[in-house]
Design a protein around this motif. Structure first.
Motif, mmCIF file in Angstrom:
data_model
loop_
_atom_site.group_PDB
_atom_site.id
_atom_site.type_symbol
_atom_site.label_atom_id
_atom_site.label_comp_id
_atom_site.label_asym_id
_atom_site.label_seq_id
_atom_site.Cartn_x
_atom_site.Cartn_y
_atom_site.Cartn_z
ATOM 1 N N GLY A 186 16.404 6.560 -30.430
ATOM 2 C CA GLY A 186 17.056 7.798 -30.024
ATOM 3 C C GLY A 186 16.827 8.959 -30.963
ATOM 4 O O GLY A 186 17.179 10.093 -30.633
ATOM 5 N N LEU A 187 16.231 8.717 -32.133
ATOM 6 C CA LEU A 187 15.917 9.787 -33.086
ATOM 7 C C LEU A 187 14.420 9.853 -33.374
ATOM 8 O O LEU A 187 14.004 10.564 -34.288
ATOM 9 N N SER A 328 19.775 14.579 -30.315
ATOM 10 C CA SER A 328 20.343 13.259 -30.014
ATOM 11 C C SER A 328 21.821 13.335 -29.660
ATOM 12 O O SER A 328 22.382 12.397 -29.092
ATOM 13 N N ARG A 359 28.085 9.500 -29.797
ATOM 14 C CA ARG A 359 26.632 9.423 -29.779
ATOM 15 C C ARG A 359 26.097 8.820 -31.079
ATOM 16 O O ARG A 359 25.118 8.050 -31.059
ATOM 17 N N LEU A 363 23.720 5.430 -31.490
ATOM 18 C CA LEU A 363 22.513 5.302 -32.312
ATOM 19 C C LEU A 363 22.652 4.134 -33.284
ATOM 20 O O LEU A 363 21.684 3.413 -33.547
#
Length: 400
Positions: A186-187, A328, A359, A363
């Motif tokens: 996600g990053l 993100s 969120r 992650l």
């Protein structure tokens, strides 16, 4: 099996420590080749360091100024996931120039010690040269971002990269690479190099837990950590107004500083304390949010604790990471020279809006689902046996 790790600068050393120790605990011999300035962080981690290169020569190259100036932080909807091409180009050429001061010593040691596989920081371009000299696999290890020295095809062959090999009578390594990558999907921006996922395990050295972290605290007063990282002075100029903004919110503040930064701290007001050379991973376990300079390590440690973060980047690379965090949904970003009111409002929003923390925790779940370092040791063993890196990564093997 003998595994030679090749590090880069001081801020990069923590990234390779978990895998190096996993290899050691699996019974393999491990050495960590680094510039002289990085010997202490390696030995503090209980590993054997091999100094390579002349620090004055390497330091002179590393100190060259690059086009990394501030002012490129774009609006959330306008920014892209890719680092500016000119910045990436300048950084890669600088990595190659630093490697040029290290390859003689590194190749000499590799020929003496005869490792079975070389794991190199993706910024440490000397690693593939040593691997080519011994005809052993070279495996990259990222420092949280998809940036480093590689050559996936003849069309990408740089003259400066080729020269690293040519003075040893070697053909430059060209072809598919593989990079061990602890950054959660996600990053992670798109990149052409094949990844071998590995769970991010923060490492920042030993510490003794102080009394104030061994007891409870006032739940009505959020605790916010402020740091400019361990190798920069990134937030020194704005630190005081950032702290003032947080105190106006009713938050307690802890400054995570280096020994050099601690010497220049003013008298701290009530509700503000400083910790010197203290592991950020341990500290953030007690915090509610992080304000930092846009360092990849600082940002990922916040994610491992599910914390929202405010980034105040001061150069183009930090702005690149700030965009990834902001996109993100795990945090937000402001220009480093943002007004006091903007900083306070941003942190208040971080603390009040549940989506940032949610969120960040998502992650963290991505990180927790990634293969642990010990599983990547098995991947290195397979690479050494095969004599190349075209073997299934733990994640790939799990899908078959």
């Amino acid at each position: 099996m003998r595994v030679l790790f090749v590090g880069h600068g001081p801020a990069h050393i923590p990234w390779i420590i978990p895998l190096a120790w996993a290899a050691r605990l699996a019974g393999h011999e491990v050495r960590v080749a680094v510039r002289p300035q990085c010997v202490a962080p390696v030995t503090r981690a209980g590993l054997v360091a091999v100094p390579v290169g002349d620090e004055n020569a390497a330091g002179a190259v590393a100190a060259r100024q690059l086009p990394l100036g501030p002012g490129r932080l774009q609006a959330a909807g306008a920014a892209t996931g890719a680092l500016d091409a000119d910045v990436a180009e300048a950084l890669v050429e600088k990595m190659i120039a630093v490697a040029d001061t290290l390859t003689d010593d590194l190749v000499g040691f590799a020929r003496f010690w005869r490792p079975d596989v070389i794991v190199h920081d993706t910024a440490a371009a000397a690693g593939p040269v040593a691997a080519a000299a011994l005809k052993v696999p070279a495996v990259g290890h990222t420092w949280g971002v998809s940036l480093g020295v590689h050559c996936e095809s003849e069309a990408e062959l740089r003259p400066s990269y080729a020269r690293l090999f040519e003075r040893f009578g070697l053909d430059p390594v060209v072809g598919p690479s593989v990079w061990i990558d602890p950054c959660p999907p996600g990053l992670r921006p798109p990149h052409g190099v094949r990844r071998a996922d590995m769970r991010y395990v923060p490492f920042a050295g030993p510490a003794a837990l102080p009394a104030w972290l061994r007891t409870g605290r006032d739940a009505d007063r959020p605790l916010v950590c402020v740091t400019g990282g361990v190798t920069t002075k990134a937030l020194d100029e704005v630190r005081d107004h950032v702290v003032a903004s947080l105190r106006e919110l009713g938050a307690d503040v802890v400054l995570a500083v280096t020994a050099a930064q601690a010497e220049n701290l003013p008298q701290l007001p009530d509700g503000v304390r400083a910790v010197e050379s203290f592991p950020l991973d341990v500290l953030l376990a007690h915090c509610d949010a992080l304000v930092h300079h846009g360092g990849v390590g600082s940002g990922l440690i916040a994610v491992t604790h599910g914390l929202p973060q405010l980034l105040l980047p001061q150069n183009a690379f930090q702005e690149h990471w700030a965009h990834l965090v902001r996109a993100s949904g795990a945090g937000t970003a402001l220009p480093a020279d943002a007004a006091e009111g903007a900083v306070g409002a941003a942190v208040q929003d971080l603390l009040a809006r549940p989506s940032y923390r949610r969120r960040s925790r998502e992650l963290r779940e991505e990180i927790d689902a990634m293969p642990t370092p010990d599983r990547l040791v098995g991947f290195l063993e397979e690479c050494a046996r095969a004599g190349h890196t075209d073997v299934p990564t733990p994640a790939e093997a799990g899908r078959r």
